[in-house]
Design a protein around this motif. Structure first.
Motif, mmCIF file in Angstrom:
data_model
loop_
_atom_site.group_PDB
_atom_site.id
_atom_site.type_symbol
_atom_site.label_atom_id
_atom_site.label_comp_id
_atom_site.label_asym_id
_atom_site.label_seq_id
_atom_site.Cartn_x
_atom_site.Cartn_y
_atom_site.Cartn_z
ATOM 1 N N ASP A 44 18.648 -13.775 0.791
ATOM 2 C CA ASP A 44 18.717 -12.361 1.121
ATOM 3 C C ASP A 44 17.767 -12.044 2.271
ATOM 4 O O ASP A 44 17.143 -12.947 2.849
ATOM 5 N N ALA A 45 17.659 -10.773 2.612
ATOM 6 C CA ALA A 45 16.831 -10.369 3.750
ATOM 7 C C ALA A 45 15.364 -10.717 3.568
ATOM 8 O O ALA A 45 14.622 -10.866 4.542
ATOM 9 N N SER A 46 14.943 -10.870 2.318
ATOM 10 C CA SER A 46 13.543 -11.209 2.042
ATOM 11 C C SER A 46 13.316 -12.713 1.956
ATOM 12 O O SER A 46 12.190 -13.158 1.702
ATOM 13 N N GLY A 47 14.378 -13.491 2.150
ATOM 14 C CA GLY A 47 14.251 -14.937 2.092
ATOM 15 C C GLY A 47 14.357 -15.522 0.703
ATOM 16 O O GLY A 47 14.068 -16.714 0.500
ATOM 17 N N ASN A 48 14.774 -14.713 -0.268
ATOM 18 C CA ASN A 48 14.932 -15.189 -1.641
ATOM 19 C C ASN A 48 16.338 -15.730 -1.861
ATOM 20 O O ASN A 48 17.315 -15.201 -1.324
ATOM 21 N N TRP A 49 16.440 -16.779 -2.688
ATOM 22 C CA TRP A 49 17.748 -17.343 -2.998
ATOM 23 C C TRP A 49 18.530 -16.407 -3.911
ATOM 24 O O TRP A 49 17.987 -15.895 -4.896
ATOM 25 N N VAL A 50 19.787 -16.196 -3.582
ATOM 26 C CA VAL A 50 20.668 -15.379 -4.404
ATOM 27 C C VAL A 50 22.008 -16.092 -4.564
ATOM 28 O O VAL A 50 22.345 -16.990 -3.799
ATOM 29 N N GLY A 51 22.763 -15.687 -5.579
ATOM 30 C CA GLY A 51 24.078 -16.281 -5.806
ATOM 31 C C GLY A 51 24.140 -17.021 -7.131
ATOM 32 O O GLY A 51 23.156 -17.155 -7.855
ATOM 33 N N PHE A 52 25.328 -17.518 -7.422
ATOM 34 C CA PHE A 52 25.559 -18.198 -8.684
ATOM 35 C C PHE A 52 24.693 -19.444 -8.847
ATOM 36 O O PHE A 52 24.093 -19.657 -9.913
ATOM 37 N N ILE A 53 24.641 -20.293 -7.832
ATOM 38 C CA ILE A 53 23.974 -21.591 -7.960
ATOM 39 C C ILE A 53 22.487 -21.483 -8.298
ATOM 40 O O ILE A 53 22.015 -22.155 -9.228
ATOM 41 N N PRO A 54 21.681 -20.685 -7.594
ATOM 42 C CA PRO A 54 20.260 -20.604 -7.964
ATOM 43 C C PRO A 54 20.052 -20.169 -9.418
ATOM 44 O O PRO A 54 19.201 -20.722 -10.117
ATOM 45 N N ASP A 55 20.845 -19.187 -9.877
ATOM 46 C CA ASP A 55 20.708 -18.721 -11.256
ATOM 47 C C ASP A 55 21.228 -19.755 -12.255
ATOM 48 O O ASP A 55 20.659 -19.929 -13.345
ATOM 49 N N TYR A 56 22.299 -20.439 -11.889
ATOM 50 C CA TYR A 56 22.873 -21.457 -12.769
ATOM 51 C C TYR A 56 21.921 -22.643 -12.921
ATOM 52 O O TYR A 56 21.699 -23.140 -14.030
ATOM 53 N N VAL A 57 21.353 -23.105 -11.815
ATOM 54 C CA VAL A 57 20.388 -24.218 -11.873
ATOM 55 C C VAL A 57 19.195 -23.832 -12.730
ATOM 56 O O VAL A 57 18.701 -24.635 -13.532
#
Length: 267
Positions: A44-57
């Protein structure tokens, strides 16, 4: 409602031999993912990982008792064999032991199984034909497909005469794509049908109401998304158990819904 979505639950008999092969390490595992791959993984704009994969892992690792760091695959591709016998992309990095786990919308294919291993899949998807909404069928249209990926591999290895005819058309017209967006743009322009993964294509249909659709009939093939590990890694069984648990308790379904993955059009 998530039409056509299949979540996998794989049952294991837990024994001393399984536990004896669990992965233990004093340092975090390296989990390789793709950037700019929404809705699966991006920043995202703050450089944080977003989406299915980061949460799934995160969910699978917590279930398996693993710690990890996320790393980005530099060339941004899934992986295909090269002329010298090596692989590029995520598969190549894993095969050359530059990572412990690959986490992406990664399709299990026969070629990939020769160099990496897959735990239990997390979703089943189909390979479909994308058409302009005005077209009644793909008859008379030229086909396009993403180059150097599982879609191309399926076309090249399928014995189905219909699939071989599609591949011959692509080869004759140089219908190789650099991205799914490239293919969608060509379908929207008219005169082209695109072969692609229904989960990846569905957001483009939603973003272009009344302009795109899947061809009638069954999918050309069924494929499966899964994490991947090195050949012989004890992580395979450990992750399979963890994946089965997060599939069974509804975590996987909830994360897929939250990221609008798996909403499949049946026409």
């Amino acid at each position: 409602m998530m039409r056509g979505l299949k979540i996998f639950v794989h049952c294991f008999v837990l024994s001393a031999s399984v536990y004896s092969q669990q992965y233990y390490s004093s340092t975090p595992l390296t989990v390789l993912i793709l950037d700019n791959n929404a809705p699966f993984s991006s920043k995202d704009a703050s450089g944080n990982w977003v989406g299915f994969i980061p949460d799934y892992v995160k969910a699978v690792a917590a279930q398996a008792g693993l710690t990890y760091n996320l790393a980005v695959q530099a060339d941004g591709v899934y992986g295909m064999p090269q002329a010298d016998g090596s692989w590029n992309g995520l598969i190549g990095a894993l095969a050359s032991k530059k990572a412990d786990i690959v986490a992406a919308d990664l399709v299990i294919t026969p070629q990939r199984l020769t160099v990496v291993e897959f735990p239990t899949p997390y979703i089943a998807v189909g390979l479909r034909i994308l058409l302009p909404a005005s077209a009644t069928s793909a008859t008379g249209l030229n086909y396009v497909v993403l180059k150097d990926g599982s879609d191309q591999e399926f076309l090249q290895t399928s014995p189905d005469p219909k699939v071989q005819a599609i591949l011959a058309n692509i080869q004759a017209t140089n219908g190789w794509l650099t991205s799914y967006q490239d293919g969608v743009n060509r379908v929207l322009a008219g005169g082209v049908a695109m072969v692609g993964n229904e989960v990846q294509l569905r957001p483009y249909i939603d973003a272009n109401p009344g302009k795109l659709k899947f061809a009638d009939g069954e999918a050309l093939a069924q494929s499966y998304y899964a994490l991947a590990v090195q050949i012989g890694s004890p992580l395979r069984d450990q992750l399979s158990i963890a994946v089965s648990k997060v599939n069974e308790d509804g975590t996987t379904s909830a994360l897929l819904r939250a990221n609008k993955i798996g909403y499949i059009q049946r026409t």
